[in-house]
Design an enzyme around this catalytic site. Sequence first.
Site, PDB file in Angstrom:
ATOM      1  N   SER A 181       0.879  -1.306  -0.101  1.00 52.95           N
ATOM      2  CA  SER A 181      -0.114  -0.170   0.047  1.00 52.95           C
ATOM      3  C   SER A 181       0.922   1.211   0.005  1.00 52.95           C
ATOM      4  CB  SER A 181      -0.879   0.019   1.448  1.00 52.95           C
ATOM      5  OG  SER A 181      -0.174  -0.324   2.557  1.00 52.95           O
ATOM      6  N   HIS A 209      -5.588  -3.645  -1.655  1.00 51.72           N
ATOM      7  CA  HIS A 209      -5.355  -2.796  -2.874  1.00 51.72           C
ATOM      8  C   HIS A 209      -5.421  -3.606  -4.188  1.00 51.72           C
ATOM      9  CE1 HIS A 209      -4.596   0.909  -0.929  1.00 51.72           C
ATOM     10  NE2 HIS A 209      -3.987   0.405   0.076  1.00 51.72           N
ATOM     11  N   LYS A 240     -12.318  -0.370  -0.763  1.00 49.57           N
ATOM     12  CA  LYS A 240     -11.405   0.492  -1.483  1.00 49.57           C
ATOM     13  C   LYS A 240     -12.097   0.336  -2.780  1.00 49.57           C
ATOM     14  CE  LYS A 240      -7.582   0.152   1.500  1.00 49.57           C
ATOM     15  NZ  LYS A 240      -6.690  -0.750   2.129  1.00 49.57           N
TER      16      LYS A 240
HETATM   17  C1  PLP Z   1      -6.637  -0.948   3.632  1.00 52.62           C
HETATM   18  C2  PLP Z   1      -5.911  -2.199   3.932  1.00 52.62           C
HETATM   19  C3  PLP Z   1      -6.579  -3.095   4.768  1.00 52.62           C
HETATM   20  C4  PLP Z   1      -7.832  -2.958   5.743  1.00 52.62           C
HETATM   21  O1  PLP Z   1      -8.964  -2.960   4.753  1.00 52.62           O
HETATM   22  P1  PLP Z   1     -10.233  -2.257   5.318  1.00 52.62           P
HETATM   23  O2  PLP Z   1     -11.359  -3.037   4.651  1.00 52.62           O
HETATM   24  O3  PLP Z   1     -10.071  -0.558   4.895  1.00 52.62           O
HETATM   25  O4  PLP Z   1     -10.288  -2.455   6.777  1.00 52.62           O
HETATM   26  C5  PLP Z   1      -5.896  -4.585   4.949  1.00 52.62           C
HETATM   27  N1  PLP Z   1      -4.912  -4.908   4.451  1.00 52.62           N
HETATM   28  C6  PLP Z   1      -4.105  -3.771   3.658  1.00 52.62           C
HETATM   29  C7  PLP Z   1      -3.017  -4.334   2.796  1.00 52.62           C
HETATM   30  C8  PLP Z   1      -4.835  -2.781   3.169  1.00 52.62           C
HETATM   31  O5  PLP Z   1      -4.144  -1.966   2.159  1.00 52.62           O
END
Ligand code: PLP
Length: 392
Positions: A181, A209, A240
Amino acid sequence: MAGFEVIEGQLKSLKAEGRYRPLTVWQGGSDSWMTLQDGRRVLQMSSNNYLGLTKHPALKKAAIEAIEDYGVGAGSVRTITGTLDIHNQLEQRLAAFKGTEATLVFQSGFTTNQGVLSSILGPDDVVISDELNHASIIDGIRLTKTNKRIFAHKNMDQLEDVLKESGPYRQRIVVTDGVFSMDGDIAPLPSIVELAERYDALVYVDDAHASGVLGKCGKGSTDHFGLHGRVHIQVGTLSKAVGAVGGYVATSQVLKEYLTHTARSFLFSTALPPSVAATCLAAIDVLQREPELTERLWANANSFRASLQADGFDTGGSETPIIPIIVGDPARTMAFSQRLLEEGICAQGIVYPTVALERGRVRLIVTAQHTADDLEFARDVLKKVGTEFGIL
Ligand SMILES: *Cc1c(COP(=O)(O)O)cnc(C)c1O
């Protein structure tokens, strides 16, 4: 009476270390151009709304209809009265989409990692984790009494060295983000899978992501690399690119059944609102019906990254719509981000301790909604501010 003196002291230290960040408040919802509280419009390049699905008419319609049919909440945890038919439909649809036996939906990607990792890892097991894995993976592991080994980012020699020594453990589990990320690079999943098969380890990939981004119609990193059937545990997010909120694990029926009895974030927290399940079902329709969305996302990302590199920016290891521009030390990075905002671009500054001290960066996220004009504007502003800061 006890007070908050200790906390106040800690907060002061945060400020002294330059780590205090007030929340930016936006008017209206997520979009490619957004309005700050003072009324200023800025180009949004820090959102995870990769495909613009948060405002897609089909998703809005599905959410509204589900509220009319089901009301606004699920009323209970999944194991009591909170498993509604629409949750089951979503899990079946996600399993078909991902090409796995089963999926289990959680309230977020964060709680998915927390619940799955804490359920499957015991004191006789070993988890082997990339050093840049997401905070929710780190926390999930911390909830256990398992043995933990870290390998340098994407370093397959180190991974193999650890695996070689891991024979005596009951289970070996290799965990990686699918797309990282903060750097926007992709895990070397084919090599990870090959090593895991050689040393009898399970493979766990967190595709937060990559969900809706990587692979055919956004099916994720396993699909991207053609590794169907060889990745045991795929975590995804619905928060996301999918545009709503929630998380899921795509895996075997056996693990799903185990998790429904053991994953504490699943057991002790209320089910997703039915409107969210309906929204996500509509999102999967859109991903499959409008592949031009992911195509446009990648075309935008690749052309924008190439143009920044041509201008002389260091974009690190980016190979996805996440494009960092490496600035350097934390204060300079945050000043750079602030200048970009003044010039009309929201690009989040990301600094130590999230990334190494000298690797501070602004992180740009390109979306399918950005137009050629938007990206040209961003390029011009970045050139101007980059020159001002002497990083070009
Ligand atoms: C954003 C993210 C999460 C968390 O996901 P949410 O649905 O926002 O709680 C978990 N792992 C990674 C790699 C992320 O980038």
